[in-house]
Enzyme design. Structure first.
Site, PDB file in Angstrom:
ATOM      1  N   CYS A  28      10.278   4.221 -20.432  1.00 22.94           N
ATOM      2  CA  CYS A  28       9.009   3.718 -21.302  1.00 22.94           C
ATOM      3  C   CYS A  28       8.881   4.760 -22.393  1.00 22.94           C
ATOM      4  O   CYS A  28       9.735   5.438 -22.748  1.00 22.94           O
ATOM      5  CB  CYS A  28       7.976   3.420 -20.317  1.00 22.94           C
ATOM      6  SG  CYS A  28       7.347   4.757 -19.562  1.00 22.94           S
ATOM      7  N   HIS A 545      -9.712  10.016   3.837  1.00 20.59           N
ATOM      8  CA  HIS A 545      -8.912   8.820   3.243  1.00 20.59           C
ATOM      9  C   HIS A 545      -7.733   8.546   4.310  1.00 20.59           C
ATOM     10  O   HIS A 545      -6.733   9.486   3.937  1.00 20.59           O
ATOM     11  CB  HIS A 545      -8.401   9.148   1.962  1.00 20.59           C
ATOM     12  CG  HIS A 545      -7.932   7.884   0.971  1.00 20.59           C
ATOM     13  ND1 HIS A 545      -6.725   7.352   1.402  1.00 20.59           N
ATOM     14  CD2 HIS A 545      -8.433   7.245   0.157  1.00 20.59           C
ATOM     15  CE1 HIS A 545      -6.602   6.387   0.652  1.00 20.59           C
ATOM     16  NE2 HIS A 545      -7.545   6.271  -0.056  1.00 20.59           N
TER      17      HIS A 545
END
Length: 623
Positions: A28, A545
């Site tokens: 990209c 988490h």
């Protein structure tokens, strides 16, 4: 003097496991995006250490090597020295071999389809914006031949977008690109379009067909090529080798063109309408809130490569409405990160830091933020956060302005004409505010050179590990899990690994129970139950988490036993979770335990390895 990128290209290929380990590679604006056959053969650290590589990010099922502005040159050298390139892996990219979860596969597909078009989309978008400026200022009259020729040059890509998407989709799904192009061409074949305008509907052997103009559309051709790839594989297996070269394309055209016009075209049009209406509902509800949200979170999405999931929304908005407000509200986020890099450049007295921050600022102003993010702002954490805040403020202003993009383009100085029209003046003010606010905040509060951060003289004891005696006041966190400790840097998540969310450790649990690491108050219980925030009685804010990207499970496999505001004691059960279910769903069970307000303390000292039991000391917070 022209740089030689051949050595860098060869070293990257060597460290990702060699050419045979690469299923596909595309690029990209700043990254090489590898799809690897065996991730274990790639040496991430070795690639990350190469001169010319900014950072390595693994996201969306891809091994992404962030190069910066020279990525196209490195990619070109890879195609020269190997058989890899845009055609590589076309037969296997998405035909059942991808073992990533559904979300990662979707992001990977979107990125693979739209990435090759990025340069052309940006160039054509700028062109359309300039023409809009010339027309509004009277420099070019729409009825003039000059305008018509230039308009054809700028609009051709968007009008024939289904044909370009047919090529990239065919490469991704392993279909015949030439047959895919023929199918796409049939969608807006001139005689058929004219017939549709006159008749509206027709039939195919008695089956009703709704005829419409599919130029500029996105979804119908992608759906069609995906189904075609499956059909083509079956035909090639069924037909004899002596005839399949001719009969496979024949059967594909006979079946897929009517099927696309009867099914995929209308379905794609309906889905496009839903996407456009859904976005409009959110944006029209509160453009300012939409601007704040996307302004803050756009760059974190870029870090994980998840921004590709929003590309079809922007293109779809242009197809349905003719303009795209989404591209406008994310623009301040881009300029804000460039501003934060500028703040670091202005504040730093270190030659090495300034050498990175200066060029990163310039590339950020032209829409390429990865050098600024990975080289500067995320590296020093606070500049990234302050840039996100400034982006949110700018996004709110853009939301109020009603500004929109006339075409697809990366937000940057060269693409400003794309946003010409309603709200353009306030749009420019918004991006200027984001840029300079981020620079000022970073200069004042977000950065200090490393030598300025040193808090002890050579004669003073300095804590380097949990076994070192410290004289400062400190808090101790105990293990919330039974399992093994690993450094945060080894976590397969850029935000945690870079310590952007705070310092701490990660744990590999061996039992599906999460306990409180200290006495305190539950500050946050995420609706998806995968994460808990606890503020200790000493004021430390702890994020627990469970797993990586497990927010996508939407609470499945998790049971919580506390609510926000509850007082908890060290060792109290907070959450139970099904480890096997999480793993079987394709998620990494690594559990970060981080102090999110790290900046409030002198140091965060942690154990880096070893097996621990619940209640063992794992983190010391030095005040």
């Amino acid at each position: 003097m022209k740089k030689d990128f051949s050595n860098l290209a060869n070293e990257i290929i060597e460290h990702v496991g060699g050419e045979d380990n690469v299923q596909s590679v595309v690029h990209c604006a700043t990254r090489l995006r590898f799809k690897l056959n065996d991730r274990n053969q790639a040496d991430k650290q070795a690639v990350d250490d190469l001169d010319g590589v900014i950072q390595v990010v693994e996201s969306g099922g891809q091994f992404q090597v962030v190069i910066g502005n020279d990525v196209a040159d490195v990619y070109r050298e890879i195609t020269k020295s190997t058989s890899l390139g845009e055609e590589d892996g076309s037969g296997s990219n998405d035909n059942g071999g991808d073992k990533g979860n559904l979300f990662n596969r979707a992001i990977d597909i979107i990125a693979a389809i739209f990435t090759p078009l990025l340069g052309a989309l940006a160039g054509a978008g700028i062109f359309k914006g300039l023409l809009a400026v010339f027309e509004s200022t009277g420099l070019l009259a729409p009825e003039s031949g000059t305008y018509q020729i230039l308009n054809a040059a700028s609009d051709s890509l968007f009008y024939f977008l289904p044909i370009l998407l047919a090529i990239t989709s065919a490469r991704k799904f392993g279909a015949d690109p030439y047959v895919a192009v023929v199918i796409a061409g049939a969608l807006f074949y001139p005689d058929l379009v004219t017939f549709g305008e006159e008749q509206g509907t027709t039939d195919f052997f008695g089956i009703p067909v709704i005829l419409t103009d599919y130029s500029t559309t996105v979804i119908p051709i992608i759906l069609s090529v995906y189904v075609m790839s499956k059909f083509q594989a079956g035909l090639n297996n069924w037909l004899h080798s002596s005839i399949k070269m001719f009969f496979t394309p024949l059967i594909l055209l006979v079946v897929m063109v009517p099927l696309t016009l009867i099914v995929f075209g209308p379905v794609g049009t309906v889905v496009s309408g839903w996407l456009a209406d859904g976005y409009s509902f959110i944006y029209d509800g509160s453009p300012m809130i939409a601007g704040i949200f996307m302004g803050i979170f756009w760059q974190p999405l870029v870090i994980f490569g998840l921004h590709w999931g929003f590309v079809p929304i922007g293109i779809n908005n242009l197809t349905i409405h003719g303009v795209d407000t989404f591209s406008a509200i994310i623009a301040p986020a881009v300029f804000a990160q460039a501003g934060s890099a500028l703040g670091v450049w202005l504040k730093s007295r270190q030659t090495k830091v300034k050498a990175i921050a200066g060029p990163a600022t310039i590339s950020g102003l032209f829409g390429i933020t990865e050098p600024a993010i990975y080289g500067v702002t995320l590296r020093y954490k606070k500049p990234f956060i302050l840039g996100a805040v400034a982006g949110g403020i700018g996004g709110a202003i853009v939301g109020l302005s009603g500004a929109s993009a006339l075409a697809v383009a990366l937000p940057g100085l060269t693409t400003l004409p794309v946003y010409f029209g309603e709200g353009f003046t306030l749009f420019c003010i918004a991006i200027a505010i984001s840029f300079f606010l981020a620079a000022v905040l970073t200069f004042l509060f977000g950065y200090k050179d490393e030598q300025e951060n040193e808090t002890s003289s050579p004669s003073e004891p300095t804590a380097k590990s949990t076994n070192t005696t410290v004289t400062e006041s400190q808090q101790t966190l105990t293990s919330p899990l039974q399992g093994a400790i690993i450094p945060l840097s080894e976590v397969n998540d850029a935000a945690f690994a870079s310590e952007a969310l705070g310092k701490g450790v990660a744990m590999i649990p061996t039992e599906g129970k999460l306990f409180a690491p200290a006495d305190g108050t539950v500050g946050t219980v995420f609706p998806t139950k995968h994460a808990i925030g606890v503020t200790t009685d000493g004021g430390a804010e702890i994020l627990l988490h469970i797993g990586l990207n497990t927010v996508q499970l939407d609470g499945k496999f998790f049971t919580t036993y506390v609510d926000q505001g509850d007082k908890v004691e060290k060792g109290q059960l907070l959450v139970e979770f099904d480890m096997k279910g999480i793993k079987d769903a394709g998620y990494d069970i690594s559990t970060p335990v981080v102090v999110t307000n790290t900046g409030d303390y002198l140091d965060i000292l942690s154990s880096n390895d070893g097996n621990v039991q619940v209640g063992d000391s794992i983190i010391s917070i030095v005040q």
